[in-house]
Design a protein around this motif. Structure first.
Motif, PDB file in Angstrom:
ATOM      1  N   MET A 241      35.190  28.824  46.115  1.00  0.00           N
ATOM      2  CA  MET A 241      36.034  30.007  46.082  1.00  0.00           C
ATOM      3  C   MET A 241      37.230  29.752  46.998  1.00  0.00           C
ATOM      4  N   PRO A 242      38.456  30.108  46.595  1.00  0.00           N
ATOM      5  CA  PRO A 242      39.599  29.931  47.497  1.00  0.00           C
ATOM      6  C   PRO A 242      39.346  30.650  48.826  1.00  0.00           C
ATOM      7  N   GLN A 243      39.735  30.037  49.917  1.00  0.00           N
ATOM      8  CA  GLN A 243      39.453  30.614  51.232  1.00  0.00           C
ATOM      9  C   GLN A 243      40.078  31.999  51.368  1.00  0.00           C
ATOM     10  N   LYS A 244      41.266  32.177  50.793  1.00  0.00           N
ATOM     11  CA  LYS A 244      41.923  33.487  50.914  1.00  0.00           C
ATOM     12  C   LYS A 244      41.106  34.563  50.203  1.00  0.00           C
ATOM     13  N   MET A 266      44.907  33.072  43.374  1.00  0.00           N
ATOM     14  CA  MET A 266      44.464  32.344  42.188  1.00  0.00           C
ATOM     15  C   MET A 266      44.131  30.906  42.561  1.00  0.00           C
ATOM     16  N   GLY A 267      42.915  30.487  42.226  1.00  0.00           N
ATOM     17  CA  GLY A 267      42.476  29.140  42.535  1.00  0.00           C
ATOM     18  C   GLY A 267      43.043  28.117  41.578  1.00  0.00           C
ATOM     19  N   ASP A 268      42.511  26.900  41.655  1.00  0.00           N
ATOM     20  CA  ASP A 268      42.937  25.848  40.724  1.00  0.00           C
ATOM     21  C   ASP A 268      42.544  26.198  39.296  1.00  0.00           C
ATOM     22  N   TYR A 269      41.420  26.887  39.177  1.00  0.00           N
ATOM     23  CA  TYR A 269      40.950  27.400  37.892  1.00  0.00           C
ATOM     24  C   TYR A 269      40.751  28.902  38.047  1.00  0.00           C
ATOM     25  N   VAL A 270      41.030  29.639  36.972  1.00  0.00           N
ATOM     26  CA  VAL A 270      40.935  31.106  37.045  1.00  0.00           C
ATOM     27  C   VAL A 270      40.231  31.645  35.810  1.00  0.00           C
ATOM     28  N   ILE A 271      39.218  32.470  36.040  1.00  0.00           N
ATOM     29  CA  ILE A 271      38.638  33.278  34.973  1.00  0.00           C
ATOM     30  C   ILE A 271      39.338  34.622  35.053  1.00  0.00           C
ATOM     31  N   PHE A 272      40.080  34.965  34.018  1.00  0.00           N
ATOM     32  CA  PHE A 272      40.842  36.213  34.004  1.00  0.00           C
ATOM     33  C   PHE A 272      40.137  37.211  33.094  1.00  0.00           C
ATOM     34  N   SER A 273      39.435  38.152  33.717  1.00  0.00           N
ATOM     35  CA  SER A 273      38.748  39.219  32.979  1.00  0.00           C
ATOM     36  C   SER A 273      39.794  40.267  32.625  1.00  0.00           C
ATOM     37  N   ARG A 274      40.272  40.192  31.416  1.00  0.00           N
ATOM     38  CA  ARG A 274      41.499  40.891  31.027  1.00  0.00           C
ATOM     39  C   ARG A 274      41.225  42.112  30.171  1.00  0.00           C
ATOM     40  N   SER A 275      41.873  43.204  30.514  1.00  0.00           N
ATOM     41  CA  SER A 275      41.775  44.416  29.707  1.00  0.00           C
ATOM     42  C   SER A 275      42.967  44.493  28.771  1.00  0.00           C
ATOM     43  N   SER A 276      42.704  44.435  27.485  1.00  0.00           N
ATOM     44  CA  SER A 276      43.789  44.474  26.499  1.00  0.00           C
ATOM     45  C   SER A 276      44.438  45.850  26.435  1.00  0.00           C
ATOM     46  N   ALA A 277      43.748  46.866  26.969  1.00  0.00           N
ATOM     47  CA  ALA A 277      44.308  48.219  26.945  1.00  0.00           C
ATOM     48  C   ALA A 277      45.356  48.413  28.035  1.00  0.00           C
TER      49      ALA A 277
END
Length: 329
Positions: A241-244, A266-277
């Motif tokens: 996990m990014p330290q910040k 945002m880390g080197d990789y990001v899971i973006f749980s995105r709301s389309s609404a």
């Protein structure tokens, strides 16, 4: 020992009494707009049906579940379960019938087919819950009207994150008299998760991973026990996990961000749980496009509605999503 369904009759009597009273008691159920309110005939019919259901339920026997708040007598073979918060996927994975679920579970696209004929209910829908004739009610410890719910059916509530996410599934298994099935799923899931984790660590090394979500006003990052795949990424796969982020979520397990500072988390990789609404116009800005994870095509978007929880079905979905995207399969 008090019969499991006897309290239903008590609550029905309370409702009839409240409906017939002109005292304006704000603590009762008389203000409900349900079609059965004030209708003695409908109430009597419902009362009769509940009595018949109680008799049928008693034939299946009971077990004693050791809940957080003490022993609770519950059906050994529950047939009509209501889940008021976040555990629908656990119950579904164990093959137990649901008659009511919380609205968040109802709108989960992964559960759509399984919950097609299941009612959406809340902890304030007492009359609707009575009409569904549950033999077991499950929720978190922040649900309202717990004492009234206990009069309708055996009610068990859990404190979120009091136990880890896999132990939680085992507890649901014990409650439903399906402990062996729950243990089998946990054992298999751990093997699959650990194998995928080894492969991912071999590929990305010590690179960091963030889990970000948005709503109408702001963004959020999450720690290692807040659903959205965080348990898998950080606890199960031991990814960084990014330290910040780690510092920000230390107190509450999550942290709210503005759009302006979001790139810093945002880390080197990001899971973006995105709301389309929600308004996602920020993705067209140069600031967003210049974030390293975005430039490297290492931001993986998923429908937030399918990613919120950490029940067994959702964990299976999250593991598959994380494995496919981080390994590029």
């Amino acid at each position: 020992m008090m019969k499991l369904w006897f309290p239903v009759l008590i609550l029905m009597a309370i409702i009839v009494s409240s409906c017939g009273s002109s005292s304006g008691n704000s603590g009762g159920v008389a203000a409900s707009s349900s079609p059965t309110s004030g209708n003695a005939s409908a109430t009597a019919s419902l009362e009769s049906t509940a009595t018949a259901e109680a008799g049928a339920a008693s034939n299946t026997g009971t077990i004693t579940y050791q809940s957080e708040n003490g022993p609770v007598e519950v059906p050994a073979n529950p047939q009509r379960v209501i889940v008021l918060s976040s555990f629908a996927g656990n119950v579904l994975s164990l093959g137990v019938n649901l008659v009511g679920v919380d609205s968040w579970s109802k709108m989960n696209p992964n559960f759509e087919d399984k919950l097609k004929n299941v009612e959406a209910v809340s902890d304030e829908d007492l009359e609707k819950i009575i009409e569904l004739k549950p033999d077991l009610i499950i929720g978190l410890d922040n649900v309202k009207n717990v004492d009234k719910l206990k009069q309708i059916a055996p009610t068990v509530v859990f404190t979120y994150a009091k136990v880890d996410y896999l132990t939680q599934h085992l507890e649901i298994g014990k409650l439903l008299n399906k402990e062996k099935e729950a243990q089998a799923w946990v054992d298999d899931f751990k093997k699959r998760m650990e194998k995928a984790g080894e492969e991912i660590r071999a590929k990305i090394g010590d690179k960091s991973v963030s889990v970000i979500e948005n709503d109408a006003k702001q963004f959020y990052v999450f720690g290692d026990h807040w659903g959205r795949g965080t348990e898998i990424l950080y606890q199960g796969m031991k990814l960084n996990m990014p330290q910040k982020v780690k510092d920000a979520v230390a107190k509450d397990g999550w942290y709210a961000l503005s759009q302006e500072v979001m790139p810093e988390y945002m880390g080197d990789y990001v899971i973006f749980s995105r709301s389309s609404a929600m308004d996602n116009a920020f993705q067209q800005t140069e600031t967003y496009k210049n974030i390293p994870a975005v430039k490297n095509n290492q931001v993986y978007e998923v429908d937030a509605r399918a990613f919120y929880f950490n029940d067994a079905l959702t964990l299976d979905y999250q593991l598959d999503f994380i494995t496919r995207n981080l390994l590029g399969k």
